[in-house]
Design an enzyme around this catalytic site. Structure first.
Site, PDB file in Angstrom:
ATOM      1  N   GLU A   1     -14.620   6.183  16.368  1.00  0.00           N
ATOM      2  CA  GLU A   1     -15.352   5.198  16.830  1.00  0.00           C
ATOM      3  C   GLU A   1     -14.508   4.516  18.102  1.00  0.00           C
ATOM      4  O   GLU A   1     -15.321   4.295  19.135  1.00  0.00           O
ATOM      5  CB  GLU A   1     -15.727   4.157  15.762  1.00  0.00           C
TER       6      GLU A   1
ATOM      7  N   CYS B   1      -4.599   9.021   7.838  1.00  0.00           N
ATOM      8  CA  CYS B   1      -2.979   8.798   7.360  1.00  0.00           C
ATOM      9  C   CYS B   1      -3.201   8.113   6.076  1.00  0.00           C
ATOM     10  O   CYS B   1      -2.096   8.260   5.197  1.00  0.00           O
ATOM     11  CB  CYS B   1      -2.369   7.747   8.476  1.00  0.00           C
TER      12      CYS B   1
END
Ligand SMILES: [Zn+2]
Length: 341
Positions: free
Chosen positions: A132, A187
């Site tokens: 985004e 992650c």
């Protein structure tokens, strides 16, 4: 350049690709790093040591113990104090090189503030962890003709490419076509190794140095990808997409689109609540909450408390991160109950 500066950058100026002229260019340049996690911190570190003139660091997050394995600007004390990353990075970087003007900003880049926060910079660097924000940076870059460098890593794999509007493909050319080359995992779900983020940051910074030192003709214009576990490395020259939303049709929907959603999930069992145009007096909030909750802490930049099995971190701009739930309704209820609707 005065003598001490000459000494400080002597090894870099000896390098034929930069030289004294390139060093002067660097010193006059202004760069902004968006996001100061592992890639952002390593990039900022290298740019400040190299002698960039002005560096702005924009980050919405605070230092946690789980960052220290790979985020090379931060220490245990920063995590203990829950310092905002932009503040911890600014302090460390000023101590590393006092010639550079370093400016840390605690905040969230969004459609409402991107044009204000990114204006006037020679180059934008990617230290973000989500697409985004990258598409927002890409929209701003294409619209304003400002170069930016895409950099991403997860697990043992990462990729990077310098994007120059009008000269190279843009991020939408690469990712919005059928050939997806982005990273879908995060992650927080599959983990990440220190070596890959620092490698990608190094590759990103090398391209940044060419741009900022006035050596644009030496940019390689390739998308580099690396996996430090398998040893696979790849360098490809992507093509512009003939009907690209951003750089062909000039549809900047991320930049000009609706304001950011009020509440977003941010991985790791957390919900972020974005409050706009709301300034909170953290000291007053500390006093008010201390009368009902036992563990409320404030460090001048943010306030943190535990309630209903969640940990709530509130920033001065009204933003809050609620850790311990994935349910926006639970987060919103906590916000309303303790901070105010
Ligand atoms: Zn494009």
């Amino acid at each position: 350049m005065t003598h001490p500066l000459h000494e400080k950058y002597s090894r870099q100026m000896l390098f034929a690709g930069i030289g004294p002229g390139g060093q002067e260019h660097l010193r006059a340049s202004r760069a902004v790093v968006v996001g100061c996690g592992a890639i952002g911190a390593a990039t900022a570190n290298l740019l400040v040591r190299a002698g960039v003139g002005h560096l702005r660091i924009l980050d919405r997050d605070f230092v946690e113990a789980s960052n220290l394995q790979r985020q090379t600007l931060f220490e245990e004390a920063d995590a203990r104090e829950a310092l905002p990353k932009a503040i911890a990075a600014e302090r460390k970087l000023r101590a590393i090189n006092s010639d550079v003007t370093v400016e840390g900003i605690v905040g969230d880049l969004n459609a409402g503030n991107a044009e204000e926060l990114l204006a006037g910079y020679t180059l934008i660097l990617d230290g973000t962890d989500n697409f985004e924000t990258r598409f927002l940076m890409n929209d701003y870059s294409v619209k304003s003709q400002t170069p930016w460098i895409y950099a991403a890593a997860v697990s043992s794999y990462g990729l990077t490419m310098a994007i120059r509007p009008g000269k190279t493909p843009c991020l939408a050319c690469l990712l919005e076509s059928s050939r997806r080359v982005g990273l879908e995992e995060t992650c927080d779900t599959v983990g990440v190794l220190g070596p890959i983020v620092n490698l990608i940051a190094s590759l990103q910074t090398a391209e940044a140095l060419k741009l900022l030192a006035g050596c644009e003709s030496t940019l390689h214009e390739r998308l580099l990808s690396c996996d430090v576990w398998s040893g696979r490395m790849q360098s490809v020259a992507p093509e512009r997409h003939s009907n690209c939303r951003a750089c062909v049709r000039r549809d900047f929907s991320y930049l000009e689109g609706q304001v950011q959603p009020h509440i977003t999930l941010c991985g790791r069992d957390s919900v972020q609540i974005h409050e706009r145009n709301r300034s909170l007096d953290l000291q007053a909030l500390l006093q008010r909450l201390s009368s009902t909750l036992s563990d409320v802490r404030q460090n001048g930049f943010l306030l943190r408390f535990r309630a209903d099995n969640c940990e709530v971190t509130v920033f001065g701009d009204g933003r809050a991160v609620v850790k311990g739930t994935k349910d926006p309704a639970v987060a919103r209820a906590l916000y309303a109950k303790y901070i105010g609707a």
